[in-house]
Design a protein around this motif. Sequence first.
Motif, PDB file in Angstrom:
ATOM      1  N   ASN A 335     -31.526  30.230  38.152  1.00  0.00           N
ATOM      2  CA  ASN A 335     -32.410  29.151  39.009  1.00  0.00           C
ATOM      3  C   ASN A 335     -31.975  27.735  38.511  1.00  0.00           C
ATOM      4  OD1 ASN A 335     -33.890  31.110  40.203  1.00  0.00           O
ATOM      5  ND2 ASN A 335     -35.470  31.217  38.797  1.00  0.00           N
ATOM      6  N   ALA A 336     -31.434  27.744  37.212  1.00  0.00           N
ATOM      7  CA  ALA A 336     -31.284  26.326  36.697  1.00  0.00           C
ATOM      8  C   ALA A 336     -29.929  26.104  37.274  1.00  0.00           C
ATOM      9  CB  ALA A 336     -31.263  26.670  35.107  1.00  0.00           C
ATOM     10  N   LEU A 337     -28.941  26.846  37.733  1.00  0.00           N
ATOM     11  CA  LEU A 337     -27.742  26.430  38.120  1.00  0.00           C
ATOM     12  C   LEU A 337     -27.735  26.418  39.626  1.00  0.00           C
ATOM     13  CD1 LEU A 337     -25.227  28.953  36.018  1.00  0.00           C
ATOM     14  CD2 LEU A 337     -25.710  26.415  35.868  1.00  0.00           C
ATOM     15  N   GLY A 338     -28.868  26.816  40.382  1.00  0.00           N
ATOM     16  CA  GLY A 338     -28.987  26.875  41.738  1.00  0.00           C
ATOM     17  C   GLY A 338     -28.230  28.074  42.445  1.00  0.00           C
ATOM     18  N   VAL A 339     -28.201  29.074  41.854  1.00  0.00           N
ATOM     19  CA  VAL A 339     -27.499  30.153  42.317  1.00  0.00           C
ATOM     20  C   VAL A 339     -28.022  30.593  43.839  1.00  0.00           C
ATOM     21  CG1 VAL A 339     -26.774  32.714  42.076  1.00  0.00           C
ATOM     22  CG2 VAL A 339     -26.428  31.112  40.330  1.00  0.00           C
ATOM     23  N   VAL A 340     -27.158  30.912  44.562  1.00  0.00           N
ATOM     24  CA  VAL A 340     -27.490  30.932  45.905  1.00  0.00           C
ATOM     25  C   VAL A 340     -27.477  32.592  46.344  1.00  0.00           C
ATOM     26  CG1 VAL A 340     -27.046  30.793  48.493  1.00  0.00           C
ATOM     27  CG2 VAL A 340     -26.628  28.898  46.862  1.00  0.00           C
ATOM     28  N   ARG A 341     -28.581  33.120  46.905  1.00  0.00           N
ATOM     29  CA  ARG A 341     -28.826  34.518  47.038  1.00  0.00           C
ATOM     30  C   ARG A 341     -28.571  34.817  48.592  1.00  0.00           C
ATOM     31  NH1 ARG A 341     -31.670  32.592  42.268  1.00  0.00           N
ATOM     32  NH2 ARG A 341     -32.229  34.401  40.959  1.00  0.00           N
ATOM     33  N   ARG A 342     -27.908  35.676  49.007  1.00  0.00           N
ATOM     34  CA  ARG A 342     -27.476  35.934  50.509  1.00  0.00           C
ATOM     35  C   ARG A 342     -27.720  37.272  50.718  1.00  0.00           C
ATOM     36  NH1 ARG A 342     -25.143  31.755  53.519  1.00  0.00           N
ATOM     37  NH2 ARG A 342     -24.276  30.053  52.301  1.00  0.00           N
ATOM     38  N   LYS A 343     -28.462  37.657  51.735  1.00  0.00           N
ATOM     39  CA  LYS A 343     -28.597  39.059  52.249  1.00  0.00           C
ATOM     40  C   LYS A 343     -27.911  39.300  53.330  1.00  0.00           C
ATOM     41  CE  LYS A 343     -30.724  42.887  52.076  1.00  0.00           C
ATOM     42  NZ  LYS A 343     -30.036  43.618  53.042  1.00  0.00           N
ATOM     43  N   GLY A 344     -26.857  40.589  53.181  1.00  0.00           N
ATOM     44  CA  GLY A 344     -26.083  41.101  54.331  1.00  0.00           C
ATOM     45  C   GLY A 344     -26.907  41.562  55.492  1.00  0.00           C
ATOM     46  N   GLY A 345     -26.149  42.463  56.385  1.00  0.00           N
ATOM     47  CA  GLY A 345     -26.841  43.334  57.304  1.00  0.00           C
ATOM     48  C   GLY A 345     -27.632  44.329  56.590  1.00  0.00           C
ATOM     49  N   VAL A 346     -27.977  45.258  57.278  1.00  0.00           N
ATOM     50  CA  VAL A 346     -28.910  46.377  57.082  1.00  0.00           C
ATOM     51  C   VAL A 346     -28.420  47.143  56.026  1.00  0.00           C
ATOM     52  CG1 VAL A 346     -30.261  48.454  58.134  1.00  0.00           C
ATOM     53  CG2 VAL A 346     -29.830  46.455  59.398  1.00  0.00           C
ATOM     54  N   ASN A 347     -27.199  47.646  55.909  1.00  0.00           N
ATOM     55  CA  ASN A 347     -26.471  48.270  54.984  1.00  0.00           C
ATOM     56  C   ASN A 347     -25.897  47.648  53.742  1.00  0.00           C
ATOM     57  OD1 ASN A 347     -27.091  50.717  56.629  1.00  0.00           O
ATOM     58  ND2 ASN A 347     -25.263  50.364  57.607  1.00  0.00           N
ATOM     59  N   ASN A 348     -26.240  46.297  53.697  1.00  0.00           N
ATOM     60  CA  ASN A 348     -25.582  45.383  52.834  1.00  0.00           C
ATOM     61  C   ASN A 348     -26.861  45.051  51.728  1.00  0.00           C
ATOM     62  OD1 ASN A 348     -22.868  45.553  53.346  1.00  0.00           O
ATOM     63  ND2 ASN A 348     -23.312  44.225  55.156  1.00  0.00           N
ATOM     64  N   GLY A 349     -26.604  44.974  50.479  1.00  0.00           N
ATOM     65  CA  GLY A 349     -27.607  44.370  49.776  1.00  0.00           C
ATOM     66  C   GLY A 349     -27.499  42.887  49.400  1.00  0.00           C
ATOM     67  N   TRP A 350     -28.013  42.564  48.152  1.00  0.00           N
ATOM     68  CA  TRP A 350     -28.100  40.987  47.974  1.00  0.00           C
ATOM     69  C   TRP A 350     -26.740  40.669  47.077  1.00  0.00           C
ATOM     70  CZ3 TRP A 350     -31.799  37.437  49.545  1.00  0.00           C
ATOM     71  CH2 TRP A 350     -32.827  37.897  50.083  1.00  0.00           C
ATOM     72  N   TYR A 351     -26.196  39.448  47.331  1.00  0.00           N
ATOM     73  CA  TYR A 351     -25.287  38.841  46.684  1.00  0.00           C
ATOM     74  C   TYR A 351     -25.556  37.503  46.260  1.00  0.00           C
ATOM     75  CZ  TYR A 351     -22.824  42.468  49.470  1.00  0.00           C
ATOM     76  OH  TYR A 351     -22.568  43.694  50.186  1.00  0.00           O
ATOM     77  N   TRP A 352     -24.825  37.184  45.183  1.00  0.00           N
ATOM     78  CA  TRP A 352     -25.377  36.104  44.440  1.00  0.00           C
ATOM     79  C   TRP A 352     -23.592  34.972  44.529  1.00  0.00           C
ATOM     80  CZ3 TRP A 352     -28.263  36.049  39.098  1.00  0.00           C
ATOM     81  CH2 TRP A 352     -29.336  36.722  39.478  1.00  0.00           C
ATOM     82  N   GLN A 353     -24.071  33.849  44.601  1.00  0.00           N
ATOM     83  CA  GLN A 353     -22.954  33.193  45.018  1.00  0.00           C
ATOM     84  C   GLN A 353     -23.183  31.513  43.929  1.00  0.00           C
ATOM     85  OE1 GLN A 353     -21.966  31.575  48.741  1.00  0.00           O
ATOM     86  NE2 GLN A 353     -19.800  31.103  48.325  1.00  0.00           N
ATOM     87  N   LEU A 354     -22.286  31.274  43.463  1.00  0.00           N
ATOM     88  CA  LEU A 354     -22.592  30.080  42.509  1.00  0.00           C
ATOM     89  C   LEU A 354     -22.161  28.723  43.407  1.00  0.00           C
ATOM     90  CD1 LEU A 354     -23.043  29.173  39.704  1.00  0.00           C
ATOM     91  CD2 LEU A 354     -20.849  29.234  39.114  1.00  0.00           C
ATOM     92  N   ARG A 355     -22.944  27.810  43.306  1.00  0.00           N
ATOM     93  CA  ARG A 355     -22.645  26.763  43.939  1.00  0.00           C
ATOM     94  C   ARG A 355     -21.518  26.004  43.393  1.00  0.00           C
ATOM     95  NH1 ARG A 355     -28.146  23.520  43.588  1.00  0.00           N
ATOM     96  NH2 ARG A 355     -26.777  22.651  41.813  1.00  0.00           N
ATOM     97  N   GLU A 356     -20.676  25.400  44.197  1.00  0.00           N
ATOM     98  CA  GLU A 356     -19.266  24.960  43.733  1.00  0.00           C
ATOM     99  C   GLU A 356     -19.555  23.867  42.576  1.00  0.00           C
ATOM    100  OE1 GLU A 356     -17.030  23.278  46.813  1.00  0.00           O
ATOM    101  OE2 GLU A 356     -16.675  25.206  47.883  1.00  0.00           O
ATOM    102  N   ASP A 357     -20.827  23.005  42.802  1.00  0.00           N
ATOM    103  CA  ASP A 357     -20.922  21.800  42.025  1.00  0.00           C
ATOM    104  C   ASP A 357     -21.434  22.601  40.560  1.00  0.00           C
ATOM    105  OD1 ASP A 357     -23.384  22.578  42.800  1.00  0.00           O
ATOM    106  OD2 ASP A 357     -24.282  20.713  43.326  1.00  0.00           O
ATOM    107  N   ALA A 358     -21.953  23.783  40.714  1.00  0.00           N
ATOM    108  CA  ALA A 358     -22.503  24.173  39.264  1.00  0.00           C
ATOM    109  C   ALA A 358     -21.318  24.574  38.160  1.00  0.00           C
ATOM    110  CB  ALA A 358     -23.266  25.316  39.547  1.00  0.00           C
TER     111      ALA A 358
END
Length: 405
Positions: A335-358
């Motif tokens: 949360n402090a780094l502003g990590v972005v959570r993204r959800k894929g399709g029906v068969n895909n789970g959640w993914y974390w991605q670090l913001r470039e400025d973090a």
Amino acid sequence: MSAGLAAVRTGIEAATPAPGDGVVLINGADLTPEPIRWLWPGWLALGKLHMLAGATGEGKTTIAMKMAATVTVGGHWADGSRCEPGNVLIWSGEDDPADTLLPRLLAAGADRTRCYFVSGVRVEDEVQSFDPARHMAALEEQARAIGGVKLLIVDPVVSAVRGDSHKNTEVRRALQPVVDLASRIDAAAVGISHFSKAGAGADPASRVVGSIAFAAVARVVLVAAKVRTENGEDRRVLARGKSNIGPDEGGFEYSIEQVEPSPGIVASCITWGQPVTGTARQLLAEADEQVSTSAMGAAEDFLRECLATPMPANMVKREAADAGHAWITVRRAANALGVVRRKGGVNNGWYWQLREDAQETPKVLIQNDEHLRQKLSTFDESGGATACGPLVDAVPNGECSEEVL
């Protein structure tokens, strides 16, 4: 006479005390005011129960052995005051007297002839475990036979509780014999306990593990903690967390050293340092802040390394566990780094991605991660959807309730 009135009258008669029985009252005019008698002025009072608490690894038992050693030789306390020499009773349910407690006492300069350990109770020529609920009178008898006992150590204090240590009534009932023993033999009793992991920043007395009765029954609560100085160095302090009979703030720095009191025997020993000011709550708040800050910083560094490329959230969790990071701390760091959570399709789970400025510095990939990029079909170079399925909107700062890990 009616049956109801007869029952009431019978109840009254049954409750009538026998001649000579009844409540004992003392008139204030028959009492003489007495000062608190201190073994260590302001810190350990004769005839009273004290609690020594702190986090694991802060040397609470070693501090108690230092106190015991001071009593046995009539040495000097941390503030320079002199102690009247006396004998010490030690009741430990965790450490072995021969290979742990005695070496620490000798390392602190104790007179071993004044140290007595409760090892059990002999019943019909059979040695049994000491049970405070049944054997306290026998312990008092031995203490009086020894004579001059000035300090009683119970480690851990929960050993005195045979019931539920989280129930106020049972803890009070169990501790009362210890309080009575200290009063009758005129010794300072010290019970050792741990701090609960929860309650950071709260009143130190309320952080003692178990029922609040442990701290409530004790007249003085001593706190052992590690804090960090302004120059970034760690220091340990012993402070007063509560006192009903004297000052309730201030303390002393101390360090834990490894010494060799006799050939081949290595033991820990306390060395007192400079006095410190402030309340135990202030000192512990500083310690909690330092620990929290350190853990958060380490978790943030972990995420910067781990999320050089997008990664499945469950994989992040496994990597965090392997690296020794608490998951709740990792989520806060995310949360402090502003990590972005993204959800894929029906068969895909959640993914974390670090913001470039973090990222503090550009990351260089040294492994072949093409297979991972293929599986992370929710990410393309522009951050949009790919042929594998539509993207759920990116959710920064962990505000999505669907991701449950």
